[in-house]
Design a protein around this motif. Structure first.
Motif, mmCIF file in Angstrom:
data_model
loop_
_atom_site.group_PDB
_atom_site.id
_atom_site.type_symbol
_atom_site.label_atom_id
_atom_site.label_comp_id
_atom_site.label_asym_id
_atom_site.label_seq_id
_atom_site.Cartn_x
_atom_site.Cartn_y
_atom_site.Cartn_z
ATOM 1 N N LEU A 27 0.831 -1.216 0.000
ATOM 2 C CA LEU A 27 0.000 0.000 0.000
ATOM 3 C C LEU A 27 0.862 1.261 0.000
ATOM 4 C CD1 LEU A 27 -2.795 -1.023 2.568
ATOM 5 C CD2 LEU A 27 -2.942 -0.930 0.064
ATOM 6 N N THR A 28 1.997 1.208 0.724
ATOM 7 C CA THR A 28 2.902 2.361 0.732
ATOM 8 C C THR A 28 3.489 2.595 -0.654
ATOM 9 O OG1 THR A 28 3.461 1.915 3.052
ATOM 10 C CG2 THR A 28 4.956 3.322 1.794
ATOM 11 N N ALA A 29 3.852 1.505 -1.319
ATOM 12 C CA ALA A 29 4.415 1.637 -2.662
ATOM 13 C C ALA A 29 3.384 2.205 -3.634
ATOM 14 C CB ALA A 29 4.919 0.271 -3.141
ATOM 15 N N ILE A 30 2.154 1.712 -3.534
ATOM 16 C CA ILE A 30 1.090 2.224 -4.413
ATOM 17 C C ILE A 30 0.835 3.713 -4.134
ATOM 18 C CG2 ILE A 30 -1.355 2.040 -4.969
ATOM 19 C CD1 ILE A 30 -1.152 -0.958 -4.449
ATOM 20 N N VAL A 36 3.619 10.535 -5.941
ATOM 21 C CA VAL A 36 4.950 11.094 -6.201
ATOM 22 C C VAL A 36 5.460 10.737 -7.592
ATOM 23 C CG1 VAL A 36 7.363 11.136 -5.433
ATOM 24 C CG2 VAL A 36 5.522 11.041 -3.747
ATOM 25 N N VAL A 37 5.523 9.428 -7.891
ATOM 26 C CA VAL A 37 6.168 8.995 -9.131
ATOM 27 C C VAL A 37 5.363 9.412 -10.355
ATOM 28 C CG1 VAL A 37 7.024 6.994 -10.406
ATOM 29 C CG2 VAL A 37 7.268 7.081 -7.917
ATOM 30 N N MET A 38 4.073 9.091 -10.378
ATOM 31 C CA MET A 38 3.257 9.393 -11.558
ATOM 32 C C MET A 38 3.155 10.899 -11.819
ATOM 33 S SD MET A 38 0.237 6.509 -11.115
ATOM 34 C CE MET A 38 -0.669 7.117 -12.529
ATOM 35 N N PRO A 39 2.890 11.736 -10.801
ATOM 36 C CA PRO A 39 2.842 13.181 -11.092
ATOM 37 C C PRO A 39 4.183 13.751 -11.554
ATOM 38 C CG PRO A 39 1.734 12.693 -9.022
ATOM 39 C CD PRO A 39 2.456 11.462 -9.424
ATOM 40 N N GLY A 54 3.559 20.439 -6.149
ATOM 41 C CA GLY A 54 4.362 20.959 -7.250
ATOM 42 C C GLY A 54 5.003 19.884 -8.095
ATOM 43 N N LEU A 55 4.640 18.605 -7.876
ATOM 44 C CA LEU A 55 5.244 17.512 -8.637
ATOM 45 C C LEU A 55 4.634 17.378 -10.023
ATOM 46 C CD1 LEU A 55 5.438 14.859 -5.765
ATOM 47 C CD2 LEU A 55 7.256 16.395 -6.573
ATOM 48 N N THR A 56 3.327 17.654 -10.131
ATOM 49 C CA THR A 56 2.679 17.548 -11.436
ATOM 50 C C THR A 56 3.261 18.561 -12.414
ATOM 51 O OG1 THR A 56 0.652 16.856 -10.326
ATOM 52 C CG2 THR A 56 0.452 17.551 -12.618
ATOM 53 N N GLN A 57 3.526 19.780 -11.942
ATOM 54 C CA GLN A 57 4.142 20.781 -12.799
ATOM 55 C C GLN A 57 5.516 20.317 -13.271
ATOM 56 O OE1 GLN A 57 2.575 21.183 -10.014
ATOM 57 N NE2 GLN A 57 1.459 23.130 -9.835
ATOM 58 N N MET A 58 6.235 19.623 -12.389
ATOM 59 C CA MET A 58 7.538 19.093 -12.767
ATOM 60 C C MET A 58 7.401 18.065 -13.882
ATOM 61 S SD MET A 58 10.248 17.023 -10.374
ATOM 62 C CE MET A 58 10.093 18.255 -9.088
ATOM 63 N N GLY A 59 6.389 17.187 -13.755
ATOM 64 C CA GLY A 59 6.171 16.186 -14.796
ATOM 65 C C GLY A 59 5.782 16.822 -16.121
#
Length: 217
Positions: A27-30, A36-39, A54-59
């Motif tokens: 569950l933590t990995a998902i 974090v990873v997908m955005p 601000g992670l989506t803007q980075m992606g």
């Protein structure tokens, strides 16, 4: 050499604990994948947490940079030889026929009017003479009082104006004559009010000249 003793069966975690730890890790990995990873890598933010951090803007920026790099490395497309443009057909220029412009009849300029009027006032009596004058039209005048002095007020009242409203151009007390001109500031009646403050009859002679409609006495 030091030999570490092997754990006993009782010291090993139970199957239930292993399953629970595995589920928590999964569950933590998902959660990290979705927040974090997908955005940050693919600009995909199903939870909205990535945009808040601000992670989506980075992606999104990474995707734009990758597209620009791909466009720079792509081989240039050979341009097909364009055929020479066909000459534009010659269009004969036709001179427009002169259209006679009808001469509009200009509005006739109102004739300048001139009037002479006389009025006699008894002691303490007042009267007025008014001209109907349109806005921005000018009237010249001269009047004299024979037999005594009078108070006067040169003023105007607009058509359909508020009751009691008037505009005073000039006024005076205990005078025997006055001359000048005024320019109407609105459409309405403009003229003079006199009052005889002497003990004798006073005759007022008024001469007017200008662009006005008529006289109201």
């Amino acid at each position: 050499m030091f030999n570490t003793p092997l754990p006993t069966v009782n010291e090993l975690p139970s199957t239930r604990k292993l399953v629970r730890s595995t589920v928590i890790a999964l569950l933590t990995a998902i959660g990290l994948l979705m927040t974090v990873v997908m955005p940050s890598e693919y600009a995909v933010d199903p939870t909205g947490v990535g945009r808040a951090l601000g992670l989506t803007q980075m992606g999104e920026l990474k995707i734009i940079l990758a597209q620009e790099a791909l466009a720079d490395t792509a081989p240039p497309q050979a341009l097909a030889p364009s055929s020479a443009p066909a000459p534009a057909p010659q269009i004969a220029q036709i001179q427009p026929a002169a259209i006679p412009v009808a001469q509009s009849a200009s509005a006739p300029t109102p004739a300048m009017k001139t009037n002479q009027m006389t009025v006699t006032l008894k002691p303490g009596e007042g009267t007025e003479i008014k001209l109907e004058v349109l806005k921005n039209k000018t009237v010249s005048y001269e009047w004299t009082a024979a037999g005594g002095l009078v108070n006067y007020d040169t003023h105007g009242e607009p058509y359909n104006g508020e009751k009691g409203y008037f505009h005073s151009y000039n006024k005076g007390k205990q005078v025997k004559s006055n001359k000048g001109e005024f320019t109407a500031i609105f459409d309405g009646t403009h003229g003079w009010f006199w009052r005889n403050r002497s003990n004798n009859d006073v005759t007022i002679s008024l001469k007017t000249s200008g662009d006005y409609l008529n006289v109201k006495q």
